[in-house]
Design a protein around this motif. Structure first.
Motif, mmCIF file in Angstrom:
data_model
loop_
_atom_site.group_PDB
_atom_site.id
_atom_site.type_symbol
_atom_site.label_atom_id
_atom_site.label_comp_id
_atom_site.label_asym_id
_atom_site.label_seq_id
_atom_site.Cartn_x
_atom_site.Cartn_y
_atom_site.Cartn_z
ATOM 1 N N ILE A 97 -43.657 0.286 5.098
ATOM 2 C CA ILE A 97 -44.767 0.989 5.046
ATOM 3 C C ILE A 97 -45.894 0.458 4.148
ATOM 4 N N ALA A 98 -47.132 -0.082 4.561
ATOM 5 C CA ALA A 98 -48.075 -0.676 3.912
ATOM 6 C C ALA A 98 -49.287 0.486 3.466
ATOM 7 N N ALA A 99 -49.554 0.387 2.269
ATOM 8 C CA ALA A 99 -50.666 1.475 2.039
ATOM 9 C C ALA A 99 -51.301 1.126 0.596
ATOM 10 N N THR A 100 -52.423 1.522 0.646
ATOM 11 C CA THR A 100 -53.276 1.292 -0.678
ATOM 12 C C THR A 100 -52.777 1.610 -1.858
ATOM 13 N N HIS A 101 -53.396 1.542 -2.964
ATOM 14 C CA HIS A 101 -52.497 2.037 -4.421
ATOM 15 C C HIS A 101 -52.755 3.618 -4.376
ATOM 16 N N GLN A 133 -55.766 -6.113 3.854
ATOM 17 C CA GLN A 133 -54.380 -6.897 3.531
ATOM 18 C C GLN A 133 -53.352 -5.914 4.678
ATOM 19 N N ILE A 134 -53.691 -4.635 4.513
ATOM 20 C CA ILE A 134 -52.482 -3.693 5.161
ATOM 21 C C ILE A 134 -52.843 -3.959 6.673
ATOM 22 N N ALA A 135 -54.090 -3.975 7.185
ATOM 23 C CA ALA A 135 -54.231 -4.312 8.575
ATOM 24 C C ALA A 135 -53.659 -5.779 8.807
ATOM 25 N N ARG A 136 -53.593 -6.626 8.171
ATOM 26 C CA ARG A 136 -52.962 -8.054 8.323
ATOM 27 C C ARG A 136 -51.463 -8.111 8.555
ATOM 28 N N LEU A 137 -51.003 -7.099 7.361
ATOM 29 C CA LEU A 137 -49.623 -6.998 7.704
ATOM 30 C C LEU A 137 -49.150 -6.287 8.963
ATOM 31 N N LEU A 138 -49.850 -5.528 9.708
ATOM 32 C CA LEU A 138 -49.649 -4.715 10.717
ATOM 33 C C LEU A 138 -49.610 -5.735 12.021
ATOM 34 N N ALA A 151 -61.096 0.641 6.728
ATOM 35 C CA ALA A 151 -61.023 -0.616 7.477
ATOM 36 C C ALA A 151 -60.265 -0.451 8.790
ATOM 37 N N LEU A 152 -58.867 0.366 8.676
ATOM 38 C CA LEU A 152 -57.939 0.300 9.716
ATOM 39 C C LEU A 152 -58.679 0.507 11.116
#
Length: 329
Positions: A97-101, A133-138, A151-152
């Motif tokens: 799971i990637a998430a903002t703080h 960064q989350i979008a890039r990880l996905l 952004a997503l």
């Protein structure tokens, strides 16, 4: 042609054409990476990289066209592995799971707790970063699920599902002048402001509101995390603008909160997955645990929509009408 050759080409592009870093990422040697790339080029009959001596400096025009095909082949290979794992390791695996703080601190804990209760054999890996960064990880296949407010929805390769709306609050020390009288943008702009960094947690709506009122707020500090913002408000640096759910009367008893929903537009938090990814059963389960209207049928319907199309009405309406308890932010 083999997958190691394809991985070498993909990683070369991702690592800025630094073959030392590529070798480290693929757990091999630099000469081995160079050999894999050269063998693939020989088999295809084209050069994929621009070279200066032995150093790679960029993609050739054929390389620019071939790289997306390589990405798709490797994604499908990953999908094949995940499909097999669904049968060979039913109910177990790893969920990334990637998430903002803010999402990791306030939105995720209840969902993680409930998910773990029903899927004890699934290990969770939480990564925090900016929405980009989350979008890039996905997109790189390094995360299964991404959660952010900003952004997503801007990436056609991702399916960004609306989860819930939320608003901002203004936080001030006890006795602050803003506690007396109505809260307006003009009054707020008279004080130094501490709030989120651009691109985080609805900051764009804050900036838009001041711009529309032709006001120039004095933002003295910006941060990624609401707890950091509140800390500096307590120190007297300025007044804070945070997500409303980030304020807890008991925990933040040294501060006061003012409802700012009439000043700034509502924000939509979205959950995203890669459109082409194979989602294991427990990924669907986590998504629905986080946002109950997003069941498997709704997620799959959204994934099959055209990237430029608006979300299907069924889940768009569900997201608008479903109300999260405050503890779920």
């Amino acid at each position: 042609m083999n997958f190691q050759q394809l991985r070498s080409v993909r990683e070369a592009q991702r690592r800025g054409f630094n073959l030392t870093e590529v070798a480290h990422a693929l757990h091999t040697s630099q000469p081995g990476v160079s050999r894999q790339i050269r063998e693939l080029e020989e088999e295809l009959g084209i050069e994929l990289f621009v070279r200066v001596g032995k150093r790679l400096t960029g993609l050739t025009e054929p390389g620019e066209h071939v790289l997306p095909v390589i990405e798709r082949l490797l994604q499908e290979a990953d999908n094949l592995k995940r499909a097999a794992d669904d049968f060979a390791q039913a109910g177990s695996g790893r969920l990334r799971i990637a998430a903002t703080h803010s999402q990791a601190r306030y939105a995720l804990p209840p969902a993680v707790r409930d998910f773990r209760a029903h899927h004890p054999d699934v290990s969770l890996h939480l990564q925090q970063g900016s929405p980009q960064q989350i979008a890039r990880l996905l997109l790189d296949g390094e995360a299964d699920v991404g959660i952010a407010t900003e952004a997503l929805a801007q990436y056609p390769e991702l399916v960004a599902l609306p989860c819930y709306r939320w608003t901002h609050s203004v936080v001030v020390p006890p006795g602050h002048p803003l506690l007396d009288g109505p809260l307006t943008l003009a009054r707020l702009a008279q004080f130094p402001i501490v709030t989120y960094e651009p691109g985080y947690t609805g900051r764009s709506h804050i900036d838009d509101a001041f711009a529309a009122a032709q006001l120039s707020p004095h933002i003295v500090l910006s941060a990624m995390d609401a707890d950091v913002i509140k800390t500096y408000v307590e120190l007297g640096l300025g007044v804070g603008i945070v997500a409303a759910i980030a304020f807890d009367e008991e925990r933040d008893r040294h501060l006061r909160a003012l409802d700012a929903r009439h000043l700034f537009a509502d924000n939509m938090t979205r959950l995203a997955v890669r459109r082409s990814a194979y989602l294991r059963d427990y990924v669907y389960a986590f998504i629905q645990t986080f946002a109950s209207p997003l069941n498997r049928e709704v997620v799959d319907a959204a994934r099959h929509e055209l990237p430029s199309a608006e979300p299907v009405l069924a889940w768009s309406r569900a997201a608008r009408t479903f109300a999260f308890p405050l503890s779920c932010f």
